[in-house]
Design a protein around this motif. Sequence first.
Motif, short mmCIF file in Angstrom:
data_model
loop_
_atom_site.label_atom_id
_atom_site.label_comp_id
_atom_site.label_asym_id
_atom_site.label_seq_id
_atom_site.Cartn_x
_atom_site.Cartn_y
_atom_site.Cartn_z
N LEU A 1 3.21 -5.30 31.90
CA LEU A 1 2.84 -5.38 30.49
C LEU A 1 3.40 -6.67 29.90
CD1 LEU A 1 1.88 -4.08 27.73
CD2 LEU A 1 4.25 -3.26 27.51
N PHE A 2 2.55 -7.45 29.24
CA PHE A 2 3.00 -8.65 28.53
C PHE A 2 3.39 -8.25 27.11
CE2 PHE A 2 1.27 -10.74 32.09
CZ PHE A 2 1.69 -12.07 32.08
N ILE A 3 4.62 -8.61 26.73
CA ILE A 3 5.09 -8.33 25.38
C ILE A 3 4.39 -9.28 24.40
CG2 ILE A 3 7.10 -8.32 23.85
CD1 ILE A 3 7.11 -6.06 25.89
N ASN A 4 3.97 -8.73 23.27
CA ASN A 4 3.28 -9.52 22.23
C ASN A 4 4.31 -9.96 21.17
OD1 ASN A 4 1.71 -10.47 20.08
ND2 ASN A 4 0.07 -8.99 20.47
N SER B 1 -0.06 -16.45 26.86
CA SER B 1 -0.08 -15.38 27.86
C SER B 1 -1.48 -15.07 28.39
CB SER B 1 0.52 -14.10 27.28
OG SER B 1 1.87 -14.28 26.91
N LEU B 2 -2.50 -15.21 27.54
CA LEU B 2 -3.84 -14.77 27.94
C LEU B 2 -4.37 -15.46 29.21
CD1 LEU B 2 -5.63 -14.31 24.47
CD2 LEU B 2 -4.94 -12.53 26.09
N PHE C 1 0.28 -5.99 25.08
CA PHE C 1 0.34 -5.07 23.96
C PHE C 1 -0.48 -5.68 22.82
CE2 PHE C 1 2.12 -2.50 20.57
CZ PHE C 1 2.30 -1.27 21.20
N PRO C 2 -1.42 -4.93 22.24
CA PRO C 2 -2.37 -5.55 21.31
C PRO C 2 -1.79 -5.94 19.96
CG PRO C 2 -2.75 -3.18 21.46
CD PRO C 2 -1.74 -3.53 22.51
#
Length: 459
Positions: free
Chosen positions: A372-375, A384-385, A401-402
Motif C-alpha cells: 500500500l502506498f501512503i497518500n 508515486s503513481l 490510499f485514495p
Amino acid sequence: MNPSIPKGTRDFGPQEMARRNYIFDTIRQVYSLYGFEQIETPAMENLSTLMGKYGEEGDKLLFRILNSGDFLRGITPEDLGDGASGHLSALLCEKGLRYDLTVPFARYVVGHREQLQMPFRRYQIAPVWRADRPQKGRYREFYQCDADVVGSDSLLCEVELMQIIDEVFRRFGIRVCIKINNRKILSGIAEMICEADKIVNITVAIDKLEKIGLDAVNDELRKNGINEEAIKKLQPIINLSGSNEEKIHTMRETLAGSEIGQKGLDEVEYVMKTLKTLNNQSTPTSMVNPLELDLTLARGLGYYTGCIFEVKALDVEIGSITGGGRYDNLTGIFGLPGLSGVGISFGADRIYDVLGQLELYPDAIATQSQVLFINFGEKETDYSLPILSQLRGAGIRCEIFPDTCKMKKQMQYANQKGIPFVAMTGEQEMQQGKVMLKDMRSGEQKLVAPDEMIIKLKS
C-alpha cells in the motif's frame, strides 16, 4: 432491519472468493490437461427441456420462473380452483433454473451437432439451483464443475475420469474414497429378485442407505410394492463386503442368469483393471486414492445407464463431493438417439467446506494488495503513481490510499486488510528517487529504488 438473502444461498467476500477461485482454477487446469474444452449454457432453460429428465423427485426440486408480463393471462377460474398445482404451474411457468449442467449439455449437443467434432469433450463450471430443504452441506444455489465426453462408448473415458477425480483431490490434499458401481449391475439385481419392472423404486431406495439406514431402506422398498421375498434376497447384496475382486467374484455367481448384470460387471472390472495396471507401472497418473466397488451406490438421477461414480471425503463428515456416470439415452430425448456420453461433476461448495474444515487452503491464494502506498498529498501522489504502474507491470498487486488523511488511519487500513508492505514517499525519498518500504510484520524499514522494490516484493 438488514436485508436478508434466501435460505440455502450465501454471500462470498474477497477472501472466500479467492478460495473459491482456487478450487475452480485447480479443477479447470486438470480438465484442460485431459483435453476438455469449456462451454457455457444459460442459467434458465425451457421447462420442457428440464422436466422428466431427473425422475419424479428431481422434477419436484426444479425452480420455476413465472412467465413475463401478465402471467395470469389466459388462466381461467377453473384452472385456479381445480387443486392441481402441477397443472397450474405448467400454465404459469414456461422456464426454470437449471437443475444441473448435464441436461443443458445434452440440449447443447443436439442443437450444435453439426459444428461439433465427435467425440466431444467439454467442461463447464457454473451455478445450478434446486428447491431442496437447506441443511449442512446442501444448498439451493451451488456450483457444479462438470466434465463430459459425448460420442464415444469406450470405457477409456471412464478410466480417464477416474484419473481426473484422483488428480484433483491429490492437488487439494483431500483424502477421498472413489466409489463405483454400474446401473446394469443394479438392473441384474432387480432381475435376480424378480422385480425388474421396479428397478427405479429399488435404486432410489438403496441409494439412501447411508442417509437413512438399512431398516428405513427396507421400509421404503415395502412401501414401493417390493415383496418380502425380494427384500430378503437383497440383504446379502446390500451388506456385501470384501475386496473389489471378491465382490465381483461373488456377484458373478449371484447374477449368473442375468446377461445385463454380467455386462455391468464386465464394465466395472475393465475400469478397475486398467487403473490397477497403470498403478502397478508407477506412472505419473497412478492413483493415490482408493477405488471401491459399492453395490449400494445407485445415483438417483434416472438417465444413468452404465458405470456410476461417487466420491466421499475420508476425514470430514459430509455428503458426496463428486458424482457422475454413463448415460446412453440422454440426447435421444432431444431427437438425437444413439449418442452415448459419460461425465462427472465436482461439488465446489462442498469441496470449499471440506478444504476449510481441514485447513488445506494454501497461503499463496490471498488476493489482497502486496503493498500500500501512503497518500501524503498531491505532490507525493504524482511521484508515486508512475511507480505503482511500474509495479503492476511487473505483476505486483498494489494500491494507493485514495484520500489524504492521517497516516495512522492508512496504516490501520493496511493492517486490517493484511497488506504485508507499506510504501512511503516523502520529501527525502522523492529527492533520492526512492521509496521507504516498511515490512508490516517485522516493522523493518528500508530505503529502496523501484527496481529493488520489485525484486523484494517478488521474493
